[in-house]
Design an enzyme around this catalytic site. Structure first.
Site, PDB file in Angstrom:
ATOM      1  N   ASP A  48       1.348  -1.178  -0.687  1.00  0.00           N
ATOM      2  CA  ASP A  48      -0.307  -0.007  -0.152  1.00  0.00           C
ATOM      3  C   ASP A  48       1.040   0.828  -0.024  1.00  0.00           C
ATOM      4  OD1 ASP A  48      -2.588  -1.472   0.077  1.00  0.00           O
ATOM      5  OD2 ASP A  48      -2.122  -1.531   2.086  1.00  0.00           O
ATOM      6  N   GLY A  49       2.463   0.815   0.629  1.00  0.00           N
ATOM      7  CA  GLY A  49       2.643   2.430   1.208  1.00  0.00           C
ATOM      8  C   GLY A  49       3.424   2.612  -0.102  1.00  0.00           C
ATOM      9  N   TYR A 166      -3.690   4.346   9.280  1.00  0.00           N
ATOM     10  CA  TYR A 166      -3.103   5.251  10.970  1.00  0.00           C
ATOM     11  C   TYR A 166      -4.566   5.758  11.254  1.00  0.00           C
ATOM     12  CZ  TYR A 166      -1.421   8.817  13.982  1.00  0.00           C
ATOM     13  OH  TYR A 166      -0.693   9.249  15.833  1.00  0.00           O
ATOM     14  N   SER A 169      -5.777   2.613  13.560  1.00  0.00           N
ATOM     15  CA  SER A 169      -4.666   2.570  15.491  1.00  0.00           C
ATOM     16  C   SER A 169      -5.085   3.680  16.278  1.00  0.00           C
ATOM     17  CB  SER A 169      -3.280   2.709  14.319  1.00  0.00           C
ATOM     18  OG  SER A 169      -2.806   2.109  13.475  1.00  0.00           O
ATOM     19  N   ALA A 188      -5.122  11.076  21.837  1.00  0.00           N
ATOM     20  CA  ALA A 188      -4.906  11.369  22.578  1.00  0.00           C
ATOM     21  C   ALA A 188      -5.578  12.604  23.190  1.00  0.00           C
ATOM     22  CB  ALA A 188      -3.589  11.109  23.534  1.00  0.00           C
TER      23      ALA A 188
HETATM   24  P1  NAP Z   1       4.625   2.474   6.623  1.00  0.00           P
HETATM   25  O1  NAP Z   1       5.006   3.191   8.335  1.00  0.00           O
HETATM   26  O2  NAP Z   1       5.653   1.238   6.102  1.00  0.00           O
HETATM   27  O3  NAP Z   1       2.859   2.139   6.904  1.00  0.00           O
HETATM   28  C1  NAP Z   1       2.551   1.673   7.992  1.00  0.00           C
HETATM   29  C2  NAP Z   1       1.288   0.504   7.655  1.00  0.00           C
HETATM   30  O4  NAP Z   1       0.293   0.750   7.023  1.00  0.00           O
HETATM   31  C3  NAP Z   1       2.153  -0.379   6.520  1.00  0.00           C
HETATM   32  O5  NAP Z   1       1.575  -1.962   7.289  1.00  0.00           O
HETATM   33  C4  NAP Z   1       1.446  -0.054   4.912  1.00  0.00           C
HETATM   34  O6  NAP Z   1       0.815  -1.251   4.198  1.00  0.00           O
HETATM   35  C5  NAP Z   1      -0.712   0.071   5.729  1.00  0.00           C
HETATM   36  N1  NAP Z   1      -1.190   1.177   5.364  1.00  0.00           N
HETATM   37  C6  NAP Z   1      -0.847   1.742   4.222  1.00  0.00           C
HETATM   38  N2  NAP Z   1      -1.939   2.541   3.824  1.00  0.00           N
HETATM   39  C7  NAP Z   1      -3.161   1.205   3.879  1.00  0.00           C
HETATM   40  C8  NAP Z   1      -4.154   1.822   4.569  1.00  0.00           C
HETATM   41  N3  NAP Z   1      -4.589   2.241   3.169  1.00  0.00           N
HETATM   42  N4  NAP Z   1      -4.957   0.744   4.921  1.00  0.00           N
HETATM   43  C9  NAP Z   1      -4.401   0.238   5.718  1.00  0.00           C
HETATM   44  N5  NAP Z   1      -3.548  -0.385   5.882  1.00  0.00           N
HETATM   45  C10 NAP Z   1      -2.557   0.653   5.252  1.00  0.00           C
HETATM   46  O7  NAP Z   1       4.281   3.673   5.812  1.00  0.00           O
HETATM   47  P2  NAP Z   1       3.739   4.317   4.484  1.00  0.00           P
HETATM   48  O8  NAP Z   1       4.127   2.470   4.103  1.00  0.00           O
HETATM   49  O9  NAP Z   1       4.372   4.724   3.315  1.00  0.00           O
HETATM   50  O10 NAP Z   1       2.253   3.898   4.568  1.00  0.00           O
HETATM   51  C11 NAP Z   1       2.064   5.179   5.212  1.00  0.00           C
HETATM   52  C12 NAP Z   1       0.871   5.205   6.052  1.00  0.00           C
HETATM   53  O11 NAP Z   1       1.057   5.086   7.212  1.00  0.00           O
HETATM   54  C13 NAP Z   1       0.311   6.297   6.651  1.00  0.00           C
HETATM   55  O12 NAP Z   1      -0.806   6.966   5.314  1.00  0.00           O
HETATM   56  C14 NAP Z   1      -0.244   5.614   7.692  1.00  0.00           C
HETATM   57  O13 NAP Z   1      -1.423   5.702   7.126  1.00  0.00           O
HETATM   58  C15 NAP Z   1      -0.194   5.000   8.143  1.00  0.00           C
HETATM   59  N6  NAP Z   1       0.503   5.172   9.613  1.00  0.00           N
HETATM   60  C16 NAP Z   1      -0.057   4.125  10.647  1.00  0.00           C
HETATM   61  C17 NAP Z   1       0.795   4.343  11.670  1.00  0.00           C
HETATM   62  C18 NAP Z   1      -0.248   3.547  12.713  1.00  0.00           C
HETATM   63  O14 NAP Z   1      -1.114   2.701  12.469  1.00  0.00           O
HETATM   64  N7  NAP Z   1       0.009   3.885  13.815  1.00  0.00           N
HETATM   65  C19 NAP Z   1       1.678   5.079  11.685  1.00  0.00           C
HETATM   66  C20 NAP Z   1       2.097   5.227  10.992  1.00  0.00           C
HETATM   67  C21 NAP Z   1       2.179   5.546   9.355  1.00  0.00           C
HETATM   68  P3  NAP Z   1       2.448  -1.710   3.516  1.00  0.00           P
HETATM   69  O15 NAP Z   1       2.655  -2.937   4.148  1.00  0.00           O
HETATM   70  O16 NAP Z   1       1.633  -2.745   1.957  1.00  0.00           O
HETATM   71  O17 NAP Z   1       2.978  -0.744   2.283  1.00  0.00           O
HETATM   72 MN    MN Z   2       4.814   0.758   3.876  1.00  0.00          MN
END
Ligand code: NAP
Ligand code: MN
Length: 269
Positions: A48-49, A166, A169, A188
């Site tokens: 997805d990233g 995010y 989460s 928070a």
């Molecule tokens: P990353 O830190 O590598 O990705 C975080 C995880 O989120 C990866 O497992 C990614 O999947 C997954 N993800 C991304 N878009 C998603 C969606 N629409 N639905 C479900 N899971 C999804 O960073 P990245 O791959 O560049 O992605 C950026 C995104 O990470 C941000 O937009 C944010 O939503 C998310 N993120 C989440 C948290 C958290 O949940 N605490 C913290 C920081 C960022 P893949 O492994 O397939 O790439």
């Molecule tokens: Mn990723």
């Protein structure tokens, strides 16, 4: 048969690089061209990233481009095809039997206090605002009306397809992507007898908009998907459902709730 201009965006995982090489050969052999500049179709290979990166690379061509995601790792939310199905993928693409789907995007406008030009972004997943040094204080406006004064770590505003990232989460709801809305979720929040916020996520329709007004003097981090800007002097950030959508060449229908279950629950037996 249609000759397509295709751009490939892939991550550096070996499996993705190999899949990209194979896909290039298959595309060219079937009369299509690789065009990284002006593509009709953007294929991302990875997770997805990777698709998020592809979206931001071709954001200036949003009206012309359709996206397609191949996953080399776990099942994604933006990725439909597996890397061992590339022949079938190319065949389906060439025979133009696709059904397109489009998903809502988030419009982000950062406004400054000193009269600098606004900054404009689109997010596919979400935008967050956090304060750099201390508790973030922000006035949350829904249209012109002050809704609440927020104190806490920050806020996230997510699209429906970003609701599983995010947003999930931090306790946001998972929203079906056919719903044209954005979701405000607290990170928070401080809640006691002095400070009060509504506490639950808010789903905002496309007729409404949000404005998060920030106090003078603080430094803030505003994220847009995987990008972030760190700045002082932000007066407010304005959010609404974007007028444009992202279009996917989705040749494969997978029920959204099936995908959510696959990603988060797994097998029940
Ligand atoms: P990353 O830190 O590598 O990705 C975080 C995880 O989120 C990866 O497992 C990614 O999947 C997954 N993800 C991304 N878009 C998603 C969606 N629409 N639905 C479900 N899971 C999804 O960073 P990245 O791959 O560049 O992605 C950026 C995104 O990470 C941000 O937009 C944010 O939503 C998310 N993120 C989440 C948290 C958290 O949940 N605490 C913290 C920081 C960022 P893949 O492994 O397939 O790439
Ligand atoms: Mn990723």
């Amino acid at each position: 048969m249609e000759n397509l201009k295709v751009a490939l965006v892939y991550n550096q995982v070996e499996q993705s690089v190999l899949a990209a090489e194979k896909l290039k050969k298959l595309l060219v052999a079937s009369g299509n061209v690789i065009d990284q500049e002006n593509p009709d179709i953007v294929i991302s290979i990875g997770g997805d990233g990777t698709l998020l990166s592809a979206f931001h690379l071709y954001i200036h061509r949003l009206d012309h481009v359709r996206f397609l995601g191949v996953h080399t790792g776990h099942l994604g939310f933006y990725t439909d095809w597996r890397d061992y199905e590339l022949e079938e993928l190319v065949e389906t693409l060439c025979n133009n039997q696709e059904e397109n789907v489009s998903y809502p995007l988030l419009d982000v406008v950062i406004r400054y206090r000193d009269g600098r030009a606004d900054k404009h972004f689109f997010a596919l997943n979400e935008s967050t605002i956090k304060s750099l040094h201390r508790t973030m204080v922000a006035d949350v406006y829904i249209k012109e009306e002050l809704f609440e004064r927020f104190r806490g770590d920050g806020v996230s505003i997510a699209t429906p397809t970003g609701s599983t990232a995010y947003n999930k989460s931090i306790g946001g709801a998972v929203l079906h992507p056919s719903i044209e809305a954005i979701q405000l979720t607290e990170i928070a929040s401080l809640n006691n007898r002095v400070f009060r916020t509504v506490g639950s996520p808010l789903v905002i329709s496309k007729e409404d908009w949000l404005e998060i007004r920030l106090p003078q003097g603080g430094e803030h981090i505003v994220t847009v998907d995987q990008f972030s800007v760190q700045q002082a002097d932000i007066a407010s950030v304005y959010y609404r459902v974007a007028p444009d959508k992202i279009r996917f060449a989705s040749y494969r229908h997978m029920d959204f709730w099936h995908r959510v279950r696959e990603a988060f629950i797994g097998d029940l037996k």
